[in-house]
Design an enzyme around this catalytic site. Structure first.
Site, short mmCIF file in Angstrom:
data_model
loop_
_atom_site.label_atom_id
_atom_site.label_comp_id
_atom_site.label_asym_id
_atom_site.label_seq_id
_atom_site.Cartn_x
_atom_site.Cartn_y
_atom_site.Cartn_z
N LEU A 102 27.24 54.94 12.76
CA LEU A 102 28.03 53.76 13.15
C LEU A 102 29.33 54.08 13.90
CD1 LEU A 102 28.39 50.56 12.82
CD2 LEU A 102 29.89 51.15 10.94
N THR B 19 12.25 68.58 5.03
CA THR B 19 13.55 69.27 4.93
C THR B 19 14.29 68.89 3.66
OG1 THR B 19 13.82 69.55 7.30
CG2 THR B 19 15.83 69.49 5.99
N TYR C 131 15.17 58.17 3.89
CA TYR C 131 16.26 59.15 3.85
C TYR C 131 16.81 59.29 2.43
CZ TYR C 131 21.10 60.84 3.99
OH TYR C 131 22.27 61.51 3.71
N THR D 224 24.22 62.38 -1.40
CA THR D 224 24.80 61.16 -0.81
C THR D 224 24.86 60.02 -1.82
OG1 THR D 224 24.27 59.38 0.76
CG2 THR D 224 22.45 60.74 0.08
N ASP D 225 25.80 59.10 -1.61
CA ASP D 225 25.89 57.91 -2.47
C ASP D 225 24.70 56.98 -2.27
OD1 ASP D 225 26.55 56.83 0.04
OD2 ASP D 225 28.43 55.93 -0.61
N GLU D 226 23.92 57.24 -1.20
CA GLU D 226 22.79 56.33 -0.93
C GLU D 226 21.69 56.46 -1.97
OE1 GLU D 226 21.75 55.84 3.18
OE2 GLU D 226 23.73 56.49 3.81
N ASP E 259 18.39 43.13 11.87
CA ASP E 259 18.83 44.01 10.78
C ASP E 259 17.85 45.17 10.58
OD1 ASP E 259 20.46 44.91 8.78
OD2 ASP E 259 20.24 43.13 7.50
N ILE F 129 29.15 67.59 9.18
CA ILE F 129 29.99 67.91 8.02
C ILE F 129 30.02 69.42 7.79
CG2 ILE F 129 30.48 67.41 5.59
CD1 ILE F 129 28.73 64.89 5.88
N LYS G 117 16.62 62.47 -0.24
CA LYS G 117 17.81 63.13 -0.80
C LYS G 117 17.75 63.08 -2.33
CE LYS G 117 20.89 64.67 1.06
NZ LYS G 117 21.13 66.04 1.59
#
Ligand code: NAD
Ligand code: TYD
Length: 336
Positions: free
Chosen positions: A191, A101, A151, A126-128, A273, A13, A155
């Site tokens: 993905l 980081t 992750y 992030t939306d996560e 999964d 990005i 964030k």
């Protein structure tokens, strides 16, 4: 706002953002600071290499000396932080670098911002951080944070430190929360580039679980423009969701990729999964739209362009896939 430090811009990005900003603002000078992890790739920045308003410095955002050195040569009035460990699956197997980081690195940059008295510090998040969102709800900026992976937790941690620097030291922090990106120059562990490049090589597409997880997809240039708008028109201390409004099941994305590459259904392979796998993300973007932003690309058009880009730029991803990547891929997917 004329002298920008953009961190992590040898990645996906950030490199698209640097190209966008140099093109749009003829008086902006950009220094890129990047550690060049496995995800950093100077090929991503080749298109701006000859621009005299761009310079590249190799260094770690978690190292205050490297940060000072990057800033020293031409000063800096704005920091935009893209630098991060960004892949959920890697955070599950090796979380350490994520904390270093995505949390500590953000703190080091904020300290630099504080002592420089920058005009803006934009933290790309992030939306996560919202965690799993049950339909038909969408996440608003004021919602509780409920990260599920190392992750997203790192964030969220980075965001909270940034928020505290706004409240305590008046560092003019703006936070953006982007949804899942796709487009050119994305490292083929995520993905969409993974499935496109695997399909182009007639390799299997490993769909996690039942493939019915939902992500809200945004074309990378729409995300870059959203960050630009938040940076210039946003209010310090505020958070802005940047989502494409394209919620799709993973299995539907997989089918679309097979259709666009002209490959058979038999390439689909359902695999075990991901632990802690969020089922759905969904963003409400009313706030950023209120600043005059809206996505320009439709999902179908941008996916077609994206598939064309990977099929026209095989050298770019084949070089990546032959390196450290092969070891990661085997560990992640063999016997899964
Ligand atoms: P990426 O993995 O492609 O690139 C990350 C870049 O950061 C690489 O160039 C890497 O070398 C660099 N980097 C890593 N650690 C560093 C450190 N300690 N110091 C300096 N540089 C370092 O990531 P991306 O997909 O371009 O994501 C960029 C940012 O956007 C991240 O902060 C990520 O959390 C956020 N984001 C990504 C998405 C997405 O869908 N990819 C969505 C929303 C938000
Ligand atoms: P990914 O691109 O890793 O982004 P994120 O986990 O940050 O949303 O994954 C997007 C979705 O695709 C997610 O639900 C996990 C799923 N996925 C697969 O089914 N197979 C894969 O090989 C990968 C990498 C992801």
């Amino acid at each position: 706002m004329k002298k920008l430090l953009v961190t992590g811009a040898a990645g996906f990005i950030g490199s698209n953002f640097v190209a966008w900003m140099l093109d749009k603002y003829p008086d902006y000078h950009i220094t890129v600071l990047d550690k060049m992890t496995y995800a950093g790739n100077l090929d991503n920045l080749k298109r701006v290499d000859n621009n005299p308003r761009y310079r590249f410095v190799k260094g770690d955002i978690a190292d205050p000396v490297a940060v000072d050195n990057a800033i020293a040569a031409q000063g800096c009035d704005t920091i935009i932080n893209f630098a991060a460990e960004s892949h959920v699956d890697r955070s599950i197997t090796e979380p350490d670098a994520f904390i270093k980081t995505d949390v500590y690195g953000v703190y080091v940059l904020l300290e630099a911002a504080r002592s420089l008295g920058v005009e803006r510090f934009l933290q790309v998040s992030t939306d996560e951080v919202y965690g799993d969102i049950v339909a038909p709800n969408s996440s608003h900026e004021t919602d509780m944070l409920s990260p599920s992976s190392p992750y997203s937790a790192s964030k969220a941690g980075g965001e909270l430190v940034a928020r505290a620097y706004f409240a305590t030291y008046n560092v003019p922090v703006i936070i953006t929360r982007g949804s899942n990106n796709y487009g050119p120059y994305q490292y083929p562990e995520k993905l969409i580039p993974l499935f496109i490049t695997n399909a182009l090589e007639d390799k299997q597409l490993p769909v996690y679980g039942d493939g019915k997880q939902i992500r809200d997809w945004i074309y990378v240039m729409d995300h870059c423009e959203g960050i630009d708008v938040a940076l210039h028109r946003g209010t310090p201390g505020e958070i802005y969701n940047v989502g494409g409004g394209n919620e799709r099941y993973n299995i539907d994305i997989t089918q679309l990729i097979l259709q666009l590459t002209g490959k058979p259904q038999s390439l689909i392979k359902y695999v075990t999964d991901r632990p802690g796998h969020d089922r759905r993300y969904s963003l409400d973007t009313t706030k950023l739209r209120g600043l005059g932003w809206q996505p320009r690309y439709t999902f179908e058009q941008a996916m077609e362009e994206t598939v064309r880009w990977y099929s026209d730029n095989r050298d770019w991803w084949q070089r990546i896939k032959s390196g450290e990547y092969a070891e990661f891929y085997n560990k992640q997917y063999t016997n899964r």
